[in-house]
Design a protein around this motif. Structure first.
Motif, mmCIF file in Angstrom:
data_model
loop_
_atom_site.group_PDB
_atom_site.id
_atom_site.type_symbol
_atom_site.label_atom_id
_atom_site.label_comp_id
_atom_site.label_asym_id
_atom_site.label_seq_id
_atom_site.Cartn_x
_atom_site.Cartn_y
_atom_site.Cartn_z
ATOM 1 N N ASP A 215 0.852 -1.179 0.000
ATOM 2 C CA ASP A 215 0.000 0.000 0.000
ATOM 3 C C ASP A 215 0.894 1.238 0.000
ATOM 4 O O ASP A 215 1.620 1.498 0.972
ATOM 5 C CB ASP A 215 -0.912 -0.002 1.232
ATOM 6 N N VAL A 216 0.849 2.004 -1.091
ATOM 7 C CA VAL A 216 1.752 3.149 -1.210
ATOM 8 C C VAL A 216 1.416 4.258 -0.213
ATOM 9 O O VAL A 216 2.242 5.158 0.014
ATOM 10 C CB VAL A 216 1.723 3.712 -2.649
ATOM 11 N N TRP A 217 0.210 4.191 0.385
ATOM 12 C CA TRP A 217 -0.186 5.239 1.326
ATOM 13 C C TRP A 217 0.236 4.927 2.762
ATOM 14 O O TRP A 217 0.209 5.797 3.633
ATOM 15 C CB TRP A 217 -1.689 5.477 1.263
ATOM 16 N N THR A 218 0.628 3.705 2.995
ATOM 17 C CA THR A 218 1.117 3.333 4.332
ATOM 18 C C THR A 218 2.561 2.848 4.296
ATOM 19 O O THR A 218 3.243 2.853 5.320
ATOM 20 C CB THR A 218 0.238 2.236 4.940
ATOM 21 N N GLY A 219 3.032 2.411 3.136
ATOM 22 C CA GLY A 219 4.394 1.898 3.017
ATOM 23 C C GLY A 219 5.414 3.024 2.963
ATOM 24 O O GLY A 219 5.085 4.211 2.888
ATOM 25 N N SER A 220 6.664 2.653 2.993
ATOM 26 C CA SER A 220 7.759 3.626 2.925
ATOM 27 C C SER A 220 8.677 3.248 1.771
ATOM 28 O O SER A 220 8.638 2.134 1.255
ATOM 29 C CB SER A 220 8.548 3.645 4.242
ATOM 30 N N LEU A 221 9.504 4.193 1.384
ATOM 31 C CA LEU A 221 10.442 3.963 0.292
ATOM 32 C C LEU A 221 11.809 3.573 0.834
ATOM 33 O O LEU A 221 12.307 4.164 1.788
ATOM 34 C CB LEU A 221 10.580 5.216 -0.578
ATOM 35 N N SER A 222 12.391 2.561 0.191
ATOM 36 C CA SER A 222 13.723 2.094 0.566
ATOM 37 C C SER A 222 14.632 2.201 -0.651
ATOM 38 O O SER A 222 14.234 1.859 -1.771
ATOM 39 C CB SER A 222 13.666 0.645 1.045
ATOM 40 N N LEU A 223 15.858 2.708 -0.453
ATOM 41 C CA LEU A 223 16.791 2.874 -1.558
ATOM 42 C C LEU A 223 17.255 1.513 -2.077
ATOM 43 O O LEU A 223 17.733 0.674 -1.323
ATOM 44 C CB LEU A 223 18.002 3.705 -1.121
ATOM 45 N N VAL A 224 17.106 1.319 -3.382
ATOM 46 C CA VAL A 224 17.537 0.078 -4.031
ATOM 47 C C VAL A 224 18.919 0.242 -4.640
ATOM 48 O O VAL A 224 19.796 -0.593 -4.484
ATOM 49 C CB VAL A 224 16.530 -0.339 -5.125
ATOM 50 N N LYS A 225 19.096 1.340 -5.351
ATOM 51 C CA LYS A 225 20.363 1.526 -6.066
ATOM 52 C C LYS A 225 20.585 3.006 -6.324
ATOM 53 O O LYS A 225 19.637 3.760 -6.541
ATOM 54 C CB LYS A 225 20.335 0.767 -7.398
ATOM 55 N N SER A 226 21.850 3.404 -6.297
ATOM 56 C CA SER A 226 22.252 4.754 -6.654
ATOM 57 C C SER A 226 23.257 4.633 -7.791
ATOM 58 O O SER A 226 24.308 4.009 -7.635
ATOM 59 C CB SER A 226 22.874 5.471 -5.451
ATOM 60 N N VAL A 227 22.950 5.191 -8.952
ATOM 61 C CA VAL A 227 23.801 5.065 -10.136
ATOM 62 C C VAL A 227 24.584 6.357 -10.320
ATOM 63 O O VAL A 227 24.013 7.410 -10.592
ATOM 64 C CB VAL A 227 22.963 4.760 -11.396
ATOM 65 N N HIS A 228 25.899 6.261 -10.153
ATOM 66 C CA HIS A 228 26.778 7.413 -10.291
ATOM 67 C C HIS A 228 27.122 7.630 -11.762
ATOM 68 O O HIS A 228 27.108 6.688 -12.561
ATOM 69 C CB HIS A 228 28.060 7.185 -9.481
ATOM 70 N N LYS A 229 27.439 8.865 -12.125
ATOM 71 C CA LYS A 229 27.756 9.173 -13.523
ATOM 72 C C LYS A 229 28.960 8.367 -14.022
ATOM 73 O O LYS A 229 29.049 8.055 -15.201
ATOM 74 C CB LYS A 229 28.012 10.664 -13.703
ATOM 75 N N GLY A 230 29.878 8.025 -13.116
ATOM 76 C CA GLY A 230 31.043 7.247 -13.521
ATOM 77 C C GLY A 230 30.706 5.844 -13.987
ATOM 78 O O GLY A 230 31.461 5.228 -14.747
ATOM 79 N N ALA A 231 29.560 5.315 -13.534
ATOM 80 C CA ALA A 231 29.154 3.969 -13.956
ATOM 81 C C ALA A 231 28.617 3.957 -15.372
ATOM 82 O O ALA A 231 28.443 2.896 -15.975
ATOM 83 C CB ALA A 231 28.093 3.429 -12.997
ATOM 84 N N ILE A 232 28.334 5.143 -15.917
ATOM 85 C CA ILE A 232 27.775 5.244 -17.264
ATOM 86 C C ILE A 232 28.869 5.473 -18.287
ATOM 87 O O ILE A 232 28.787 5.018 -19.420
ATOM 88 C CB ILE A 232 26.727 6.379 -17.319
ATOM 89 N N GLY A 233 29.927 6.157 -17.918
ATOM 90 C CA GLY A 233 31.000 6.439 -18.856
ATOM 91 C C GLY A 233 30.801 7.773 -19.536
ATOM 92 O O GLY A 233 29.743 8.393 -19.475
ATOM 93 N N GLY A 234 31.855 8.226 -20.227
ATOM 94 C CA GLY A 234 31.793 9.522 -20.888
ATOM 95 C C GLY A 234 32.293 10.615 -19.966
ATOM 96 O O GLY A 234 32.243 10.497 -18.742
ATOM 97 N N SER A 235 32.788 11.694 -20.554
ATOM 98 C CA SER A 235 33.353 12.778 -19.760
ATOM 99 C C SER A 235 32.307 13.790 -19.309
ATOM 100 O O SER A 235 32.525 14.523 -18.354
ATOM 101 C CB SER A 235 34.431 13.504 -20.587
ATOM 102 N N MET A 236 31.162 13.829 -19.992
ATOM 103 C CA MET A 236 30.128 14.799 -19.656
ATOM 104 C C MET A 236 29.150 14.213 -18.639
ATOM 105 O O MET A 236 28.790 13.033 -18.709
ATOM 106 C CB MET A 236 29.364 15.213 -20.914
ATOM 107 N N THR A 237 28.727 15.049 -17.699
ATOM 108 C CA THR A 237 27.739 14.611 -16.715
ATOM 109 C C THR A 237 26.408 14.351 -17.407
ATOM 110 O O THR A 237 25.916 15.213 -18.137
ATOM 111 C CB THR A 237 27.550 15.681 -15.638
ATOM 112 N N PRO A 238 25.808 13.171 -17.232
ATOM 113 C CA PRO A 238 24.533 12.886 -17.904
ATOM 114 C C PRO A 238 23.387 13.691 -17.302
ATOM 115 O O PRO A 238 23.430 14.075 -16.136
ATOM 116 C CB PRO A 238 24.342 11.385 -17.667
ATOM 117 N N TRP A 239 22.379 13.940 -18.114
ATOM 118 C CA TRP A 239 21.151 14.581 -17.664
ATOM 119 C C TRP A 239 20.006 13.770 -18.243
ATOM 120 O O TRP A 239 19.627 13.945 -19.392
ATOM 121 C CB TRP A 239 21.099 16.033 -18.110
#
Length: 687
Positions: free
Chosen positions: A427-451
């Motif tokens: 139930d989204v109205w009683t449940g809470s959010l838990s962090l699953v994953k944080s994806v850093h720009k370095g994991a994507i590659g390339g010199s420019m920061t992704p948007w």
């Protein structure tokens, strides 16, 4: 070693910005010293990656050596020597003797004793023997090199007319539909549907160099303006730094022993601030200097080619030059368009500096105000307009952009993504959010920061997102691990499913919507439809298309004919549709719900939200929105009767931008507005 030059000008390496020594040209037409290129490749190449390519130092286009299995140390030498760059100079020894042109082409330096008047080449003794023994060359008039004027000695000019996409094929055709130089295979495989294709000979008859030279001259002047201003601003920043350092030192000198520690702390902070902005301005200046050098090279190249090459060769070089200029200008805008070049250092002294020494905790507060000068902005705008003019003048786009949709395929093998499993509903109205994953720009590659401004989940493939900043589509698997990217011509904004199987619709910043298919890891463009200015979000509702613009929500038929236009307020908006036949959009910081025909159902404002951006709807019709300035995530019920704050703040993302919802799992994905963390994944769980 002395060098003779045409008009005292030389071509510059775009890495060291010095005279290009043994110039090597990459497939994107940018040219570098062999030594500089070798150093760059060795610093860029990472053995653990097991890569078989490297990005161009200027435009970051992938460049592959002729032999991918060869040692990395040999890659630089495997690229063609740019004879057009070399043709503007000849090398001679300190005593004035000339080197053999044939040997120089193989990077060897042997003294020339002869001159072939027919070939206009300097020859050493062994090359003279080989020249005489050739049946085709034996009748050429060969004389002693001492009989030749130094002004007549130049490396022979040759135009590279080989197709960069098909080995062994030469450029013979020009496609006016795509402004593309093509070989026979290009036409057969990639331009078979094009209707305006002609031979180079016929196209050259209609070609005029005057407009190109005029526009290049303007661009050279604008680039010079930018570089000169950056140099002046750097000097001003240096002067401000020196002045402030002296003033602070004088203030510290008046205070006694207790102020020594405060002086040290302040100076450290000042140095850090100064170095940060100085490095930023140095990087901007270097980028603009590289661009200026590239423009100077192109202007010099035009003069050389115009004097020494036939019309077809001149056309080919001109079109190639415009291609690399286009990619370079795009790169220039990405790297300098939003970087400031004016930094004003101000010192706000503490009021009690001279009064209460014993209670002081700081000397003062360092403030930096930065801005991009109007002249630099105007020059960059002018350069963009000149490029547009060049593109409209029988220009050619890069091969990766000018080919048909069948060429828009990643070179990495497809990795299948397992289907997601259905987890117990929370139930989204009683449940809470838990962090699953944080994806850093370095994991994507390339010199420019992704948007990442949009995304869509594709069954069996994973998550396909739009990287607005880098003109890419990024594919992640079902565990949100980065797989590969797909380059696109313009900045992609938002993406949604189309009406046919495997069909996708993508909005772009150039007022177009790309209709494409995505199957087995292959992205294929079907067509590009002219759309609305300042468009952003896109979604489908029934047989209708929804497009959010800066001032309206447009409801269109499946063939992009307007049904109705709904005015709204605010900036870029998303227009997600719900399974209940409703759609949502922002009106400033208010969420508006409408029925499929555009009639308003309700309005809801989340308390405390600022600069509402991303909006998404889950399977139950619940609405998730994020505030870019407030940094929070809110949940609104499908009927607008209630709301709750799901995430008041996120560690690593200060400015959330887009928000996505997994189609089968109760997971939301929140992207950032150009931050080190590209996106975070949260899932609902019981309290």
């Amino acid at each position: 070693m002395a060098e003779a030059r045409i008009d005292n000008q030389t071509f510059k390496c775009l890495i060291c910005l010095q005279e290009c020594n043994i110039p090597r040209q990459l497939p994107c037409f940018h040219t570098f010293c062999t030594g500089c290129l070798d150093t760059y490749i060795n610093s860029e190449y990472v053995t653990e990656d097991n890569r078989t390519y490297f990005p161009c130092p200027v435009c970051e286009s992938p460049c592959y050596p002729q032999n991918k299995d060869a040692p990395v140390s040999s890659w630089a030498g495997s690229f063609l020597r740019n004879q057009l760059f070399a043709s503007s100079t000849y090398k001679e020894t300190e005593s004035g003797q000339t080197f053999c042109h044939g040997c120089l082409a193989d990077d060897e330096e042997n003294i020339a004793s002869f001159w072939c008047k027919t070939c206009s080449e300097a020859l050493c003794q062994p090359c003279r023997v080989a020249h005489r023994r050739s049946k085709l060359l034996s009748t050429h008039k060969v004389i002693a090199i001492d009989e030749v004027s130094k002004t007549d000695i130049r490396m022979p000019v040759s135009i590279d007319n080989t197709c960069p996409r098909h080995t062994g094929k030469t450029i013979e055709v020009y496609c006016h539909d795509h402004n593309a130089l093509c070989c026979v295979l290009c036409v057969t495989l990639s331009h078979r549907r094009c209707t305006n294709v002609s031979s180079l000979e016929d196209t050259t008859k209609m070609f005029s160099l005057d407009v190109i030279e005029c526009e290049l001259g303007k661009m050279k002047d604008e680039s010079k303006t930018i570089v000169e201003e950056d140099e002046n601003k750097l000097t001003t920043l240096e002067d401000d730094y020196q002045k402030m350092t002296r003033n602070v030192a004088m203030m510290i000198k008046k205070a006694k022993d207790k102020l020594d520690d405060l002086h040290k702390r302040f100076q450290t902070g000042l140095d850090v601030t100064y170095r940060r902005h100085r490095e930023s301005l140095h990087e901007r200046l270097r980028t603009n200097r590289i661009f200026q050098a590239n423009i100077e090279n192109t202007n010099q190249l035009m003069r050389v080619v115009k004097e020494k090459s036939p019309d077809v060769g001149t056309f080919i070089v001109t079109e190639q030059s415009k291609t690399q200029l286009l990619s370079h200008v795009r790169r220039l805008q990405q790297r300098t368009g939003d970087k400031h070049n004016t930094f004003e250092l101000k010192m706000i002294y503490d009021d009690v500096l001279e009064k209460v020494i014993n209670v002081m905790t700081t000397v003062g507060r360092l403030e930096v105000s930065s801005s991009l000068s109007s002249s630099s902005q105007d020059s960059l705008t002018s350069i963009r307009q000149i490029i547009d003019t060049l593109q409209a003048t029988s220009s050619v786009t890069s091969f990766s952009e000018s080919t048909s949709s069948s060429d828009m395929v990643s070179d990495v093998g497809h990795v299948a993504v397992p289907s997601s499993s259905v987890a117990p509903r929370i139930d989204v109205w009683t449940g809470s959010l838990s962090l699953v994953k944080s994806v850093h720009k370095g994991a994507i590659g390339g010199s420019m920061t992704p948007w990442l401004t949009g995304g869509v989940f594709i069954e069996g493939e994973g998550l396909l997102t739009t990287d607005y900043k880098n003109r890419k589509l990024l594919l992640f698997d079902d565990s949100y691990e980065y797989i590969r990217h797909y380059g696109v011509a313009n900045r992609p904004i938002d993406i949604t499913r189309g009406f046919q199987p495997n069909e996708l619709l993508i909005t772009q910043i150039d007022r177009s919507v790309i209709r494409c298919t995505f199957r087995d890891g292959v992205l294929t463009t079907v067509d590009s439809i002219s759309s609305y200015p300042n468009q952003w979000g896109i979604d489908t509702l029934g047989d209708k298309i929804l497009i959010g613009t800066e001032s309206s929500v447009e409801i269109l038929t499946s063939d992009f004919k307007q049904v109705s236009s709904i005015p709204k307020r605010g900036y870029n908006i998303y227009v997600p549709a719900s399974p209940k036949g409703l759609f949502y959009h922002r009106d400033k910081d208010v969420i508006v719900c409408r029925s499929h025909d555009g009639k308003e159902v309700f309005r809801h404002m989340c308390k405390g939200i600022k600069e509402l951006r991303g909006i998404v709807v889950d399977q139950d019709g619940n609405v998730y929105v994020c505030g870019m300035k407030s940094g929070d995530i809110h949940l609104i019920s499908h009927d607008g009767s209630k709301d709750r704050i799901l995430l008041p703040r996120m560690f690593g993302i200060a400015r959330p931008y887009a928000i996505l919802h997994h189609p089968t799992r109760q997971e939301i994905i929140v992207t950032s507005c150009r931050e080190n963390v590209a996106f975070k994944v949260y899932k609902f769980c019981d309290q």
